[in-house]
Write a protein that holds these residues in place. Structure first.
Motif, PDB file in Angstrom:
ATOM      1  N   PRO A 223       0.742  -1.267  -0.138  1.00 29.69           N
ATOM      2  CA  PRO A 223      -0.223   0.024  -0.047  1.00 29.69           C
ATOM      3  C   PRO A 223       0.785   1.102   0.084  1.00 29.69           C
ATOM      4  O   PRO A 223       2.025   1.293   0.672  1.00 29.69           O
ATOM      5  CB  PRO A 223      -0.924  -0.073   1.247  1.00 29.69           C
ATOM      6  N   ARG A 224       0.471   2.197  -0.662  1.00 30.07           N
ATOM      7  CA  ARG A 224       0.993   3.553  -0.578  1.00 30.07           C
ATOM      8  C   ARG A 224       0.948   4.319   0.820  1.00 30.07           C
ATOM      9  O   ARG A 224       0.058   4.373   1.297  1.00 30.07           O
ATOM     10  CB  ARG A 224       0.451   4.455  -1.775  1.00 30.07           C
ATOM     11  N   PRO A 225       2.300   4.493   1.507  1.00 22.70           N
ATOM     12  CA  PRO A 225       2.027   5.176   2.726  1.00 22.70           C
ATOM     13  C   PRO A 225       1.490   6.252   2.672  1.00 22.70           C
ATOM     14  O   PRO A 225       1.744   7.259   1.787  1.00 22.70           O
ATOM     15  CB  PRO A 225       3.698   4.996   3.169  1.00 22.70           C
ATOM     16  N   ASP A 226       0.988   6.718   3.988  1.00 20.92           N
ATOM     17  CA  ASP A 226       0.405   8.135   4.098  1.00 20.92           C
ATOM     18  C   ASP A 226       1.581   8.959   4.094  1.00 20.92           C
ATOM     19  O   ASP A 226       2.562   8.852   4.400  1.00 20.92           O
ATOM     20  CB  ASP A 226      -0.614   8.095   5.297  1.00 20.92           C
ATOM     21  N   GLY A 227       1.394  10.293   3.726  1.00 20.84           N
ATOM     22  CA  GLY A 227       2.090  11.341   4.001  1.00 20.84           C
ATOM     23  C   GLY A 227       3.158  11.480   2.780  1.00 20.84           C
ATOM     24  O   GLY A 227       3.032  10.781   1.830  1.00 20.84           O
ATOM     25  N   GLU A 228       4.056  12.487   2.860  1.00 17.75           N
ATOM     26  CA  GLU A 228       5.069  12.891   1.711  1.00 17.75           C
ATOM     27  C   GLU A 228       6.312  12.683   2.331  1.00 17.75           C
ATOM     28  O   GLU A 228       7.402  12.892   1.216  1.00 17.75           O
ATOM     29  CB  GLU A 228       4.524  14.357   1.208  1.00 17.75           C
ATOM     30  N   ASP A 229       6.508  12.455   3.530  1.00 18.70           N
ATOM     31  CA  ASP A 229       7.902  12.260   3.873  1.00 18.70           C
ATOM     32  C   ASP A 229       8.394  10.898   3.601  1.00 18.70           C
ATOM     33  O   ASP A 229       8.509   9.796   4.502  1.00 18.70           O
ATOM     34  CB  ASP A 229       7.906  12.501   5.516  1.00 18.70           C
ATOM     35  N   LEU A 230       8.718  10.499   2.017  1.00 13.30           N
ATOM     36  CA  LEU A 230       8.575   9.404   1.813  1.00 13.30           C
ATOM     37  C   LEU A 230       9.751   9.414   0.591  1.00 13.30           C
ATOM     38  O   LEU A 230       9.749  10.445  -0.244  1.00 13.30           O
ATOM     39  CB  LEU A 230       7.429   8.732   1.145  1.00 13.30           C
TER      40      LEU A 230
END
Length: 275
Positions: A223-230
């Motif tokens: 799944p695509r992790p939440d947030g943009e610190d990725l």
């Protein structure tokens, strides 16, 4: 690291204007001090050189690989702008991009891991390497990674040196997953990682390198992790990387600065790096 698919053997390249002698410098030449097999398919070569040369050689290294047994290679030179200046005529030195598994300038040592399957110049050189053999270094470059709270790392055997360095430098609070494709359990290597990063080994189980869809399937199942610190870092066979990159840009919606995906080698052509 890396621009492996653009690097071709130096022999046969079109001639370019040769700078004046004052505008070039010699390449750094490193000597093999030890060789050991890390796994059945990966050979670790320890190279020695002055501290300055070891510090400059990485994490991504442009290696100059001579012919096997050539005690006096016709090394190129380096121009002030960083361009490699090749000697005239046939010289038998090939350019390949690798990731240093370990750099220790204080000890004057550098470890490079070579994947031995394939018959390219670097794999062949590593298979025959012994103390006293020589390798040249043209330049060093960054890995293309970036710090983030969540990491996705994906790669095959050739990417393990780079992934090991990314994991070692990650903050202790980093979370994420590293997807590591290898032939089987005998090819797994010990890796240090933050507690929140899962190491997930993917075994080809008889499928040849570059023929499986393990990496793309594993990323597709995440799944695509939440947030943009990725940040996502991917390196493997070119077709596998293209499939993963499409997923990261499409379903995950990652921006350019949130991922680095590079084909380290192409099926049907000699493997370039071991990371």
């Amino acid at each position: 690291m890396s621009t492996p698919l653009d690097e071709q053997p130096a022999a046969g390249r079109p001639a370019r204007a040769i700078p004046d002698a004052g505008d070039v410098r010699p390449v750094d030449v490193l000597s093999v001090s030890a060789v050991r097999d890390v796994t059945p398919a990966v050979r670790r070569v320890t190279l020695t050189a002055p501290a300055e040369a070891v510090a400059a050689a990485g994490p991504t290294i442009s290696l100059l690989v001579p012919r096997i047994g050539d005690a006096a290679p016709a090394w190129p030179q380096i121009a002030r702008d960083g361009r490699i200046v090749w000697p005239q005529g046939s010289h038998g030195v090939s350019l390949r991009s690798y990731t240093a598994r370990r750099q220790d300038p204080a000890a004057g040592e550098l470890d490079v891991d070579f994947v031995l399957h394939g018959d390219g110049p670097a794999a062949s050189w590593a298979a025959a390497a012994a103390p006293g053999a020589l390798l040249g270094v043209a330049s060093g470059a960054p890995l293309g990674d970036a710090p983030a709270g969540r990491l996705l790392l994906a790669g095959d055997e050739t990417a393990l040196p780079a992934i090991s360095r990314i994991l070692a430098s990650a903050a202790p609070t980093t979370r994420g997953v590293a997807l590591l494709e290898v032939a089987g359990p005998e090819e797994e290597q010990p890796l240090s990682a933050p507690e929140g990063v899962e190491l997930r080994w993917l075994h080809r189980a008889g499928t040849g390198p570059g023929l499986s869809t393990l990496l793309a399937d594993a990323v597709a199942a995440l799944p695509r992790p939440d947030g943009e610190d990725l940040f996502a870092w991917v390196a493997a066979e070119s077709a596998a990387v293209r499939a993963v990159r499409a997923d990261l840009r499409g379903r995950w919606g990652l921006r350019r600065g949130q991922h680095h995906a590079i084909g380290y080698w192409r099926r049907g052509r000699a493997m370039a790096p071991a990371g």
